[in-house]
Design a protein around this motif. Structure first.
Motif, mmCIF file in Angstrom:
data_model
loop_
_atom_site.group_PDB
_atom_site.id
_atom_site.type_symbol
_atom_site.label_atom_id
_atom_site.label_comp_id
_atom_site.label_asym_id
_atom_site.label_seq_id
_atom_site.Cartn_x
_atom_site.Cartn_y
_atom_site.Cartn_z
ATOM 1 N N SER A 48 0.831 -1.209 0.000
ATOM 2 C CA SER A 48 0.000 0.000 0.000
ATOM 3 C C SER A 48 0.864 1.257 0.000
ATOM 4 O O SER A 48 0.571 2.230 -0.710
ATOM 5 C CB SER A 48 -0.927 0.001 1.223
ATOM 6 O OG SER A 48 -1.886 -1.023 1.151
ATOM 7 N N MET A 49 1.923 1.259 0.790
ATOM 8 C CA MET A 49 2.813 2.415 0.856
ATOM 9 C C MET A 49 3.456 2.695 -0.502
ATOM 10 O O MET A 49 3.540 3.856 -0.941
ATOM 11 C CB MET A 49 3.890 2.185 1.914
ATOM 12 C CG MET A 49 3.372 2.152 3.340
ATOM 13 S SD MET A 49 4.615 1.586 4.537
ATOM 14 C CE MET A 49 5.858 2.876 4.383
ATOM 15 N N VAL A 50 3.906 1.645 -1.156
ATOM 16 C CA VAL A 50 4.538 1.815 -2.468
ATOM 17 C C VAL A 50 3.513 2.292 -3.490
ATOM 18 O O VAL A 50 3.802 3.178 -4.320
ATOM 19 C CB VAL A 50 5.208 0.507 -2.922
ATOM 20 C CG1 VAL A 50 5.796 0.669 -4.325
ATOM 21 C CG2 VAL A 50 6.303 0.100 -1.936
ATOM 22 N N ASP A 51 2.308 1.755 -3.449
ATOM 23 C CA ASP A 51 1.262 2.204 -4.365
ATOM 24 C C ASP A 51 0.900 3.671 -4.118
ATOM 25 O O ASP A 51 0.611 4.416 -5.064
ATOM 26 C CB ASP A 51 0.015 1.328 -4.229
ATOM 27 C CG ASP A 51 0.216 -0.065 -4.820
ATOM 28 O OD1 ASP A 51 1.185 -0.248 -5.593
ATOM 29 O OD2 ASP A 51 -0.584 -0.968 -4.506
ATOM 30 N N MET A 52 0.891 4.091 -2.850
ATOM 31 C CA MET A 52 0.653 5.502 -2.538
ATOM 32 C C MET A 52 1.710 6.387 -3.198
ATOM 33 O O MET A 52 1.394 7.463 -3.725
ATOM 34 C CB MET A 52 0.673 5.721 -1.023
ATOM 35 C CG MET A 52 -0.531 5.183 -0.288
ATOM 36 S SD MET A 52 -0.338 5.416 1.499
ATOM 37 C CE MET A 52 -1.805 4.573 2.098
ATOM 38 N N ALA A 53 2.957 5.928 -3.163
ATOM 39 C CA ALA A 53 4.028 6.698 -3.782
ATOM 40 C C ALA A 53 3.861 6.769 -5.303
ATOM 41 O O ALA A 53 4.122 7.806 -5.928
ATOM 42 C CB ALA A 53 5.380 6.086 -3.425
ATOM 43 N N LYS A 54 3.414 5.689 -5.902
ATOM 44 C CA LYS A 54 3.194 5.683 -7.344
ATOM 45 C C LYS A 54 2.084 6.656 -7.732
ATOM 46 O O LYS A 54 2.102 7.227 -8.830
ATOM 47 C CB LYS A 54 2.851 4.266 -7.817
ATOM 48 C CG LYS A 54 4.025 3.293 -7.732
ATOM 49 C CD LYS A 54 3.612 1.886 -8.151
ATOM 50 C CE LYS A 54 4.793 0.927 -8.073
ATOM 51 N NZ LYS A 54 4.429 -0.464 -8.451
ATOM 52 N N GLU A 55 1.115 6.839 -6.850
ATOM 53 C CA GLU A 55 -0.007 7.739 -7.137
ATOM 54 C C GLU A 55 0.322 9.195 -6.840
ATOM 55 O O GLU A 55 -0.118 10.100 -7.559
ATOM 56 C CB GLU A 55 -1.223 7.312 -6.317
ATOM 57 C CG GLU A 55 -1.783 5.948 -6.720
ATOM 58 C CD GLU A 55 -2.695 5.325 -5.671
ATOM 59 O OE1 GLU A 55 -3.044 4.143 -5.828
ATOM 60 O OE2 GLU A 55 -3.051 6.020 -4.693
ATOM 61 N N SER A 56 1.079 9.441 -5.787
ATOM 62 C CA SER A 56 1.317 10.829 -5.345
ATOM 63 C C SER A 56 2.726 11.327 -5.619
ATOM 64 O O SER A 56 2.986 12.531 -5.561
ATOM 65 C CB SER A 56 1.054 10.936 -3.841
ATOM 66 O OG SER A 56 2.047 10.234 -3.110
ATOM 67 N N GLY A 57 3.643 10.404 -5.885
ATOM 68 C CA GLY A 57 5.037 10.793 -6.089
ATOM 69 C C GLY A 57 5.895 10.674 -4.845
ATOM 70 O O GLY A 57 7.120 10.827 -4.921
ATOM 71 N N TRP A 58 5.259 10.390 -3.689
ATOM 72 C CA TRP A 58 6.002 10.327 -2.433
ATOM 73 C C TRP A 58 5.480 9.190 -1.559
ATOM 74 O O TRP A 58 4.282 8.896 -1.552
ATOM 75 C CB TRP A 58 5.866 11.634 -1.645
ATOM 76 C CG TRP A 58 6.388 12.827 -2.373
ATOM 77 C CD1 TRP A 58 5.667 13.696 -3.148
ATOM 78 C CD2 TRP A 58 7.744 13.269 -2.427
ATOM 79 N NE1 TRP A 58 6.489 14.656 -3.666
ATOM 80 C CE2 TRP A 58 7.780 14.423 -3.235
ATOM 81 C CE3 TRP A 58 8.929 12.810 -1.846
ATOM 82 C CZ2 TRP A 58 8.957 15.119 -3.497
ATOM 83 C CZ3 TRP A 58 10.102 13.503 -2.103
ATOM 84 C CH2 TRP A 58 10.110 14.639 -2.917
ATOM 85 N N LEU A 59 6.404 8.574 -0.828
ATOM 86 C CA LEU A 59 5.988 7.624 0.187
ATOM 87 C C LEU A 59 5.229 8.362 1.283
ATOM 88 O O LEU A 59 5.420 9.559 1.473
ATOM 89 C CB LEU A 59 7.214 6.919 0.784
ATOM 90 C CG LEU A 59 7.927 5.926 -0.134
ATOM 91 C CD1 LEU A 59 9.308 5.584 0.420
ATOM 92 C CD2 LEU A 59 7.091 4.655 -0.320
ATOM 93 N N PRO A 60 4.371 7.683 2.038
ATOM 94 C CA PRO A 60 3.608 8.366 3.081
ATOM 95 C C PRO A 60 4.483 8.734 4.283
ATOM 96 O O PRO A 60 5.544 8.150 4.506
ATOM 97 C CB PRO A 60 2.549 7.328 3.476
ATOM 98 C CG PRO A 60 3.179 6.016 3.134
ATOM 99 C CD PRO A 60 4.014 6.257 1.913
#
Length: 750
Positions: free
Chosen positions: A397-409
């Motif tokens: 989930s963290m990696v997918d968040m980065a792919k969507e926003s450009g940054w890790l959470p």
């Protein structure tokens, strides 16, 4: 195991497997600012049903007044005036949000003012997946339970006129506004706005809901608290005490303080159930979640499914010892399995990270609520050891968040980056997880996003001070804001860089390893040999003066530090304790100063930067007994089977994870370091059922054998019958399974 689960479903228990859920006390942490709740919570559930009693507190002569100290808690054990049951909640966090979608049963005349319809309560009980009480004012028995995405309430009414209210105006969230539509006389749908966590002006997000009642109401409608106006120009000056009802049950209404009501003529002991589904995507998805997870009204069956899931997870660890110790242990383990929680709907939909729009993930679980400044230290290492399949989904989930926003959470909430706290805590989680053997995620993307955070100088969402850090090797105190904590920030960056170096090494990236390892040693630039502290420094290289290492105790702001003082951060270099020991003048001086941290009451069990300090004595040969002594003392002092039985804010399970590890006798000193410090276990035997999809063996058994009845200290350590000549043991050895045996005596060293 299969036989037990079958028996569990039909409520016929055998002696084959102990029902460990009986040892969970959900009331632990509900006072003393633990910020936990006793409500009906499914493991990592998106929905939960929690008694909300934070709006008002008892005054004189059985009157009630507004409680201005809500803080982050929707439930406070010391309060006794309830205004409803919320369906979206946070547990153990330091700022208010959620605590919304409140259902409340009443009797008698219809009332919309929470201060007037609220009630004291008694006969309070809670267990995993279940909560009940009796509303004294109305004689209504309330029971609640939940699934992953829905809540279910069962109200037992007296004879007479009764109501069920849904209040969208009351809650913890800093946002106002919502909409509802009374679809029929037993259904309501709508949304409520949430957001502004920790008072930061990030985006807000709606939570959508659909609620259905098991009985059709004789009358249904909506209400809205009406504004008053100062003059003919209609200047709004605030709410008055007027609530306007709308009796047409098909009413659709929006506003800041709105609600719906359903009115009945009930018979004595008549039961009405209300099921409520939520979604962060749409009303239609909330309805789909509700229909999938609760196709019928079946309170007992829903409760049993929740209890079964808790049993399945909690029994991954079995312990042998006295009941009181089991209770604080399993209650702590319970609290580590609440956040992060799922956010995707039954059809896979979820809100994209850092942008508008909807993603879909049918194959993997999507998680939210990442309090990473806290949880990177021990919660995620605990999940990696005991629940690697869950930790895998969380990192994915963290990696997918980065792919969507450009940054890790950093501190993510409902797909929004709140920017709360300092440092770059996602990198240690990524590195630690991979090094522990959980590698079924996109490591190339994860590494690149972590390296991006460590390298970008301008507009760096994770490391806003990165340009100064890369220029000077530390974050200068010049221009520091009240909550910036430049020493604290620098130290967090060093830990992240060290973890990135370890990950680079594992991936064969030697140049990156050398670069980030060198950066991680930059903490030495902040070491002041005169005070022995890690001290704020100006751009010109001079120390901040005047300087008081005590300043910052009790969460007061202090130049250079966040949520602590210089003593709390003095040994906060977990990746290079031996190097710090050298700076302090060797083992003797290190020991003296570590002792002084505790003697002068500068150790804070309620906060994260120093919670690893009790284990640092293990780095000094012959003094390891002090770690065992400190940990035993801290458990006895701070962790109890009482509402105040957590030292402070649980921080999404972090303080609970500290206890779980400590009572098992092992503790991860630093993320990215695969060595556990060992201390005396609290139990005669601990069995961890290892997940064979990730680890080579079935079980890790930790045993404690006393040489005499008064013994407290480790005299010898054996792993699979081989003597361990150290007070550290490697994770990768333990997960191969076998027996870790502690021989306990009265000697204070080997």
């Amino acid at each position: 195991m299969r036989t037990f689960l079958l028996c569990f479903l039909v409520c016929t228990f055998t002696h084959a497997t102990e029902t460990v859920t009986q040892y969970v006390n959900p009331f632990i942490g509900t006072s003393n600012f633990g910020a936990t709740h006793p409500g009906a919570q499914y493991p990592h559930g998106m929905a939960s049903v929690v008694p909300f009693n934070a709006a008002f507190k008892a005054g004189k002569e059985n009157t009630f007044e507004k409680d201005e100290a809500w803080n982050s808690r929707g439930y406070i054990h010391d309060n006794n005036f309830l205004t409803g049951f919320s369906h979206v909640n946070l547990s153990g966090v330091g700022c208010p949000d959620l605590g919304s979608l409140l259902l409340m049963p009443t009797t008698g005349s219809l009332e919309f003012d929470a201060e007037k319809y609220g009630a004291t309560y008694s006969n309070e009980e809670a267990s995993p997946g279940y909560y009940r009480n009796t509303l004294n004012k109305y004689g209504i028995d309330v029971e609640v339970t939940s699934t992953l995405r829905t809540g279910l309430s069962r109200y037992t009414f007296p004879k007479g006129q009764s109501q069920i209210l849904l209040n969208l105006g009351l809650g913890l969230t800093n946002e106002t506004g919502g909409m509802l539509k009374v679809v029929s006389n037993n259904e309501v749908e709508g949304f409520k706005m949430l957001g502004t966590f920790c008072y930061n002006p990030e985006d807000v997000r709606p939570v959508y809901f659909v609620a259905k009642l098991s009985k059709k109401a004789k009358t249904a409608g909506a209400w809205k608290k009406m504004p008053t106006y100062k003059n003919v120009e209609a200047e709004w000056v605030g709410y008055n005490d007027s609530y306007k009802p709308y009796e047409n049950y098909r009413q659709e209404i929006a506003g800041d303080d709105i609600g719906a009501y359903f009115q009945f003529d009930t018979q004595e002991n008549e039961q009405i159930e209300v099921k409520l589904g939520i979604s962060y995507v749409s009303i239609s998805n909330a309805r789909e979640n509700l229909e999938a997870e609760q196709p019928e009204f079946s309170f007992e069956r829903t409760k049993e499914k929740s209890q079964q899931k808790w049993q399945q997870l909690l029994e991954r660890i079995t312990v042998k010892g006295d009941t009181e110790k089991k209770t604080i242990f399993y209650s702590a383990l319970y609290h580590t399995l609440i956040h992060p929680n799922i956010i995707q709907d039954i059809n896979g939909d979820y809100p994209l990270m850092g942008q508008s729009g909807i993603g879909n993930n049918q194959e993997k679980t999507r998680y939210s609520v990442y309090s990473l400044w806290d949880t990177n230290r021990n919660l995620h290492p605990l999940l990696s050891l005991v629940y690697p399949e869950i930790q895998s989904d969380m990192v994915n989930s963290m990696v997918d968040m980065a792919k969507e926003s450009g940054w890790l959470p950093k501190w993510e909430l409902l797909g929004m980056e709140t920017q709360v706290m300092v440092g770059d805590p996602a990198t240690p989680v990524i590195a630690d997880t991979y090094l522990r053997g959980i590698q079924d995620f996109d490591i190339d993307s994860a590494y690149n996003f972590a390296k991006k955070a460590a390298s970008v100088e301008q507009n760096n969402l994770l490391r806003p001070e990165n340009k100064a850090y890369l220029t000077h090797g530390y974050v200068p105190v010049d221009g520091e804001g009240q909550w910036d904590g430049t020493v604290s920030t620098s130290l967090e960056y060093y830990i992240a860089d060290w973890n990135l170096a370890q990950l680079a090494k594992a991936l064969g990236k030697k140049q990156d390893h050398d670069t980030f390892l060198q950066r991680s040693m930059g903490y030495k630039k902040l070491f002041d040999p005169k005070t022995g502290m890690l001290r704020p420094k100006h751009i010109n290289g001079k120390w901040l003066t005047p300087y008081d290492p005590q300043l910052g105790r009790n969460f007061e702001p202090a130049p250079g530090y966040i949520e602590g003082n210089a003593w709390n951060y003095r040994f906060y270099v977990p990746h290079d304790i031996n190097g710090l020991m050298e700076l302090l003048g060797g083992e003797k001086h290190f020991l003296e100063q570590l002792e002084q941290t505790f003697i002068t009451d500068n150790f804070d069990m309620a906060n994260e930067p120093d919670i690893t300090y009790p284990f640092l004595y293990n780095y000094i040969e012959g003094e390891e007994w002090r770690s065992q002594k400190r940990v035993m003392e801290l458990i006895e002092k701070h962790y109890h089977n009482t509402p105040g039985g957590i030292p402070g804010n649980d921080d999404a399970g972090t303080l609970s994870a500290w206890l779980v590890f400590s009572m098992m006798g092992i503790y991860p000193v630093s993320p990215g370091d695969m060595h556990y410090a060992v201390v005396s276990p609290s139990f005669n035997e601990v069995t961890i059922k290892l997940n064979s999809d990730y680890y080579a063996n079935k079980n890790l058994v930790i045993k404690s054998k006393q040489n005499d009845s008064e013994g407290k200290y480790i005299s010898n350590i054996l792993f699979n019958n081989e003597k361990i000549n150290s007070y550290f043991i490697n994770h990768n050895a333990l997960v191969k399974g076998g027996e870790l045996l502690f021989l306990i005596g009265d000697e204070k060293s080997k």
